[in-house]
Design a protein around this motif. Structure first.
Motif, PDB file in Angstrom:
ATOM      1  N   VAL A 104       0.851  -1.198   0.000  1.00  0.00           N
ATOM      2  CA  VAL A 104       0.000   0.000   0.000  1.00  0.00           C
ATOM      3  C   VAL A 104       0.886   1.248   0.000  1.00  0.00           C
ATOM      4  N   TRP A 105       0.687   2.094  -0.992  1.00  0.00           N
ATOM      5  CA  TRP A 105       1.455   3.356  -1.071  1.00  0.00           C
ATOM      6  C   TRP A 105       0.635   4.489  -0.468  1.00  0.00           C
ATOM      7  N   LEU A 106       1.177   5.107   0.568  1.00  0.00           N
ATOM      8  CA  LEU A 106       0.542   6.299   1.140  1.00  0.00           C
ATOM      9  C   LEU A 106       1.042   7.492   0.339  1.00  0.00           C
ATOM     10  N   ASN A 107       0.286   7.863  -0.655  1.00  0.00           N
ATOM     11  CA  ASN A 107       0.726   8.915  -1.595  1.00  0.00           C
ATOM     12  C   ASN A 107       0.303  10.286  -1.110  1.00  0.00           C
ATOM     13  N   ARG A 108       0.968  10.710  -0.053  1.00  0.00           N
ATOM     14  CA  ARG A 108       0.669  12.034   0.523  1.00  0.00           C
ATOM     15  C   ARG A 108       1.556  13.074  -0.156  1.00  0.00           C
ATOM     16  N   SER A 109       1.020  14.263  -0.341  1.00  0.00           N
ATOM     17  CA  SER A 109       1.750  15.325  -1.033  1.00  0.00           C
ATOM     18  C   SER A 109       3.095  15.627  -0.341  1.00  0.00           C
ATOM     19  N   ALA A 110       4.178  15.552  -1.108  1.00  0.00           N
ATOM     20  CA  ALA A 110       5.512  15.804  -0.559  1.00  0.00           C
ATOM     21  C   ALA A 110       5.617  17.249  -0.070  1.00  0.00           C
ATOM     22  N   ASP A 111       4.955  18.124  -0.778  1.00  0.00           N
ATOM     23  CA  ASP A 111       4.911  19.538  -0.402  1.00  0.00           C
ATOM     24  C   ASP A 111       4.320  19.682   1.005  1.00  0.00           C
TER      25      ASP A 111
END
Ligand code: S3P
Length: 171
Positions: A104-111
């Motif tokens: 599962v990838w937690l694709n939270r904004s890097a910004d």
């Protein structure tokens, strides 16, 4: 997507600071599984912090420890594994993790991560925001390729966890 079977691990990947450790603990509690935080385990076994390992031995030494732990944990079943953000940098790690369970990838904004999360103790996040964003941009296709499931709802850790559980057929 089929129900997560007991002999599969549930593996969280994503950029440093995206919430893997917090969500891993909550998921493990909900599923009554054992939570394993790879960085915490490496630090405990080494008797020193990730920053100290990087400073004294360099990144390759750390990556070798990380790959060895991926191999070790993938021999086990029923775990919730919170990985370190760079685990996807080695293709063999990704292959091994995908074979051992649901990734599962937690694709939270890097910004958003850089502006809101304390980056102390993370040696690869010390060179400023532009460097962090560049690192994320380089890794983004690797996370995407590694993931069985991509999560983008971060209104709260509980909401993220509910989303993951539902997508794994566990709700
Ligand atoms: C790293 C992430 C860190 C840790 C190490 C390297 C990375 O883990 O493994 O500092 O390359 O992204 P977190 O994702 O838990 O911060």
């Amino acid at each position: 997507m089929s129900t997560l079977s007991p002999n599969k691990n549930l593996i969280l990947i994503g950029m440093m600071g995206c919430g893997k450790s917090t969500c891993g603990r909550l998921l493990a509690r909900h599923l009554q599984r054992e939570a394993v935080d790879m960085d915490a385990l490496i630090q405990m076994r080494q008797g020193r912090s990730i920053s100290d390992i990087f400073a004294a031995e360099g990144e390759t030494f750390f990556r070798d420890l990380e790959s060895a732990l991926v191999n070790e944990l993938s021999q086990r079943t029923g775990l919730v594994i919170s990985t370190g953000g760079g685990v996807i940098l080695r293709e063999e790690n990704v292959r091994t993790l995908r074979e051992s369970g649901r990734v599962v990838w937690l694709n939270r904004s890097a910004d958003h991560i850089f502006d809101s999360v304390d980056m102390a103790g993370r040696p690869l996040a010390q060179a400023g925001k532009q460097d962090f964003l560049r690192r994320f941009a380089q890794r983004e296709p690797l996370y995407r390729r590694a993931a069985h499931i991509i999560v983008e709802d971060f209104s709260s850790p509980e909401a993220t966890v509910r989303n993951i559980l539902s997508r794994c057929g566990c709700l």
